[in-house]
Design a protein around this motif. Sequence first.
Motif, PDB file in Angstrom:
ATOM      1  N   ASP A  17      50.207  45.133  47.296  1.00 43.59           N
ATOM      2  CA  ASP A  17      49.710  45.465  48.626  1.00 43.59           C
ATOM      3  C   ASP A  17      49.911  44.315  49.610  1.00 43.59           C
ATOM      4  OD1 ASP A  17      49.069  48.012  48.049  1.00 43.59           O
ATOM      5  OD2 ASP A  17      46.899  47.748  48.011  1.00 43.59           O
ATOM      6  N   VAL A  18      49.932  43.076  49.119  1.00 42.84           N
ATOM      7  CA  VAL A  18      50.226  41.954  50.010  1.00 42.84           C
ATOM      8  C   VAL A  18      51.674  42.030  50.481  1.00 42.84           C
ATOM      9  CG1 VAL A  18      50.376  39.445  50.200  1.00 42.84           C
ATOM     10  CG2 VAL A  18      48.462  40.485  48.974  1.00 42.84           C
ATOM     11  N   ARG A  19      52.584  42.330  49.558  1.00 46.39           N
ATOM     12  CA  ARG A  19      53.990  42.470  49.949  1.00 46.39           C
ATOM     13  C   ARG A  19      54.163  43.604  50.958  1.00 46.39           C
ATOM     14  NH1 ARG A  19      54.701  42.153  44.344  1.00 46.39           N
ATOM     15  NH2 ARG A  19      55.353  44.342  44.241  1.00 46.39           N
ATOM     16  N   ARG A  20      53.544  44.742  50.663  1.00 51.60           N
ATOM     17  CA  ARG A  20      53.674  45.876  51.574  1.00 51.60           C
ATOM     18  C   ARG A  20      53.039  45.573  52.922  1.00 51.60           C
ATOM     19  NH1 ARG A  20      52.503  51.086  47.572  1.00 51.60           N
ATOM     20  NH2 ARG A  20      54.420  50.867  46.359  1.00 51.60           N
ATOM     21  N   GLY A  21      51.924  44.868  52.892  1.00 49.52           N
ATOM     22  CA  GLY A  21      51.285  44.493  54.144  1.00 49.52           C
ATOM     23  C   GLY A  21      52.155  43.569  54.964  1.00 49.52           C
ATOM     24  N   ALA A  22      52.859  42.634  54.302  1.00 48.79           N
ATOM     25  CA  ALA A  22      53.754  41.725  55.019  1.00 48.79           C
ATOM     26  C   ALA A  22      54.922  42.486  55.637  1.00 48.79           C
ATOM     27  CB  ALA A  22      54.259  40.634  54.076  1.00 48.79           C
ATOM     28  N   ASP A 124      44.678  44.593  57.871  1.00 46.80           N
ATOM     29  CA  ASP A 124      44.228  43.273  57.426  1.00 46.80           C
ATOM     30  C   ASP A 124      43.233  43.391  56.274  1.00 46.80           C
ATOM     31  OD1 ASP A 124      45.790  42.089  59.321  1.00 46.80           O
ATOM     32  OD2 ASP A 124      44.149  41.495  60.643  1.00 46.80           O
ATOM     33  N   ALA A 125      42.280  44.307  56.415  1.00 45.96           N
ATOM     34  CA  ALA A 125      41.264  44.467  55.375  1.00 45.96           C
ATOM     35  C   ALA A 125      41.872  44.956  54.068  1.00 45.96           C
ATOM     36  CB  ALA A 125      40.189  45.447  55.851  1.00 45.96           C
ATOM     37  N   LEU A 126      42.840  45.858  54.159  1.00 41.74           N
ATOM     38  CA  LEU A 126      43.486  46.375  52.954  1.00 41.74           C
ATOM     39  C   LEU A 126      44.177  45.253  52.194  1.00 41.74           C
ATOM     40  CD1 LEU A 126      45.426  49.686  52.673  1.00 41.74           C
ATOM     41  CD2 LEU A 126      46.393  47.615  51.702  1.00 41.74           C
ATOM     42  N   VAL A 127      44.887  44.391  52.905  1.00 40.67           N
ATOM     43  CA  VAL A 127      45.569  43.270  52.258  1.00 40.67           C
ATOM     44  C   VAL A 127      44.554  42.296  51.666  1.00 40.67           C
ATOM     45  CG1 VAL A 127      47.068  41.281  52.658  1.00 40.67           C
ATOM     46  CG2 VAL A 127      47.630  43.493  53.665  1.00 40.67           C
ATOM     47  N   GLN A 128      43.475  42.023  52.386  1.00 38.89           N
ATOM     48  CA  GLN A 128      42.449  41.121  51.862  1.00 38.89           C
ATOM     49  C   GLN A 128      41.787  41.695  50.611  1.00 38.89           C
ATOM     50  OE1 GLN A 128      41.942  38.027  53.098  1.00 38.89           O
ATOM     51  NE2 GLN A 128      43.632  38.499  54.474  1.00 38.89           N
ATOM     52  N   ASP A 129      41.584  43.005  50.591  1.00 36.92           N
ATOM     53  CA  ASP A 129      41.030  43.642  49.390  1.00 36.92           C
ATOM     54  C   ASP A 129      41.928  43.387  48.186  1.00 36.92           C
ATOM     55  OD1 ASP A 129      38.997  44.694  50.934  1.00 36.92           O
ATOM     56  OD2 ASP A 129      39.905  46.679  51.110  1.00 36.92           O
ATOM     57  N   SER A 130      43.222  43.502  48.388  1.00 35.75           N
ATOM     58  CA  SER A 130      44.171  43.335  47.294  1.00 35.75           C
ATOM     59  C   SER A 130      44.263  41.885  46.842  1.00 35.75           C
ATOM     60  CB  SER A 130      45.557  43.832  47.725  1.00 35.75           C
ATOM     61  OG  SER A 130      46.522  43.563  46.733  1.00 35.75           O
ATOM     62  N   ALA A 131      44.213  40.959  47.808  1.00 37.07           N
ATOM     63  CA  ALA A 131      44.411  39.552  47.477  1.00 37.07           C
ATOM     64  C   ALA A 131      43.249  38.966  46.702  1.00 37.07           C
ATOM     65  CB  ALA A 131      44.636  38.754  48.759  1.00 37.07           C
ATOM     66  N   PRO A 193      49.421  45.158  37.817  1.00 40.33           N
ATOM     67  CA  PRO A 193      49.426  44.731  36.419  1.00 40.33           C
ATOM     68  C   PRO A 193      48.063  44.228  35.997  1.00 40.33           C
ATOM     69  CG  PRO A 193      51.371  43.924  37.553  1.00 40.33           C
ATOM     70  CD  PRO A 193      50.506  44.551  38.604  1.00 40.33           C
ATOM     71  N   GLY A 194      47.615  44.653  34.844  1.00 37.42           N
ATOM     72  CA  GLY A 194      46.284  44.311  34.386  1.00 37.42           C
ATOM     73  C   GLY A 194      45.294  45.432  34.602  1.00 37.42           C
ATOM     74  N   GLY A 195      45.752  46.521  35.246  1.00 41.13           N
ATOM     75  CA  GLY A 195      44.915  47.707  35.361  1.00 41.13           C
ATOM     76  C   GLY A 195      44.058  47.765  36.589  1.00 41.13           C
ATOM     77  N   LYS A 196      44.167  46.775  37.497  1.00 41.24           N
ATOM     78  CA  LYS A 196      43.347  46.772  38.702  1.00 41.24           C
ATOM     79  C   LYS A 196      43.959  47.678  39.736  1.00 41.24           C
ATOM     80  CE  LYS A 196      41.406  43.784  42.261  1.00 41.24           C
ATOM     81  NZ  LYS A 196      41.292  42.410  42.775  1.00 41.24           N
ATOM     82  N   SER A 197      43.213  48.654  40.212  1.00 42.34           N
ATOM     83  CA  SER A 197      43.733  49.584  41.216  1.00 42.34           C
ATOM     84  C   SER A 197      43.675  48.938  42.569  1.00 42.34           C
ATOM     85  CB  SER A 197      42.894  50.866  41.222  1.00 42.34           C
ATOM     86  OG  SER A 197      43.313  51.707  42.277  1.00 42.34           O
ATOM     87  N   THR A 198      44.716  49.198  43.392  1.00 44.53           N
ATOM     88  CA  THR A 198      44.739  48.680  44.751  1.00 44.53           C
ATOM     89  C   THR A 198      44.354  49.730  45.771  1.00 44.53           C
ATOM     90  OG1 THR A 198      47.070  49.242  45.010  1.00 44.53           O
ATOM     91  CG2 THR A 198      46.562  47.040  44.142  1.00 44.53           C
ATOM     92  N   ARG A 199      43.986  50.920  45.324  1.00 49.53           N
ATOM     93  CA  ARG A 199      43.598  51.965  46.272  1.00 49.53           C
ATOM     94  C   ARG A 199      42.272  51.591  46.913  1.00 49.53           C
ATOM     95  NH1 ARG A 199      45.047  57.000  47.104  1.00 49.53           N
ATOM     96  NH2 ARG A 199      46.353  57.049  45.241  1.00 49.53           N
TER      97      ARG A 199
END
Length: 202
Positions: A17-22, A124-131, A193-199
């Motif tokens: 999600d960071v890559r997509r946000g960028a 911005d919030a979506l990327v911060q959630d992922s990071a 990777p690791g099973g963490k959802s980014t939704r």
Amino acid sequence: VVTDGPGTMREALLRRDVRRGAVAMALLGLPYGALVGFLPLLAQARGLGPTGWVYAVYAVMVVVSGPACGSLSDRWGRLRVMVPGGALVALAAAGLALAGSWWAMVGLVALFGLGWGALRTSLDALVQDSAGSALRASATAAQYTAFDLGIGMGSLGLGALASAVGYGSMFGAGAAAVVAAVWVVGRRRRPEPGGKSTRPSS
């Protein structure tokens, strides 16, 4: 500069999600650059009048919509705020391609500001959630480096496009860039990777 090690921009960019946000922020640099750099030229070419108050209206709308949409994003989920915000920005940019009066320009720029506050806040919030907390600064650096590059490189392309086909088509290209940005971020995401959802939570 991208460096190795924990808590770096490289590590942040390993998050999908960071890559997509960028990428989305780089695309959003096009309509923003068109608004900031070329709106006065569009107004002059079409005899629409001065743009000073137009930018004041834009600023007011961003100030109003940003905090409100940030709260809505926390309550409703990121995409539920980001997608309508992107739709408003795209419609406003497309409308500016056709604007024929000062009042139309003012109304469209107000719509642009309203959508921009929603789009940028939720993205911005979506990327911060992922990071996560350890990578928030690096993720933010990746986003806004891409945004600045989008403005700078996009301005060169937009200027060439305006010279070739006119300012209307240039703003139309900005609208298309917004649609592409929302698509990049909004398409269905799979767990990291690791099973963490980014939704984002709804």
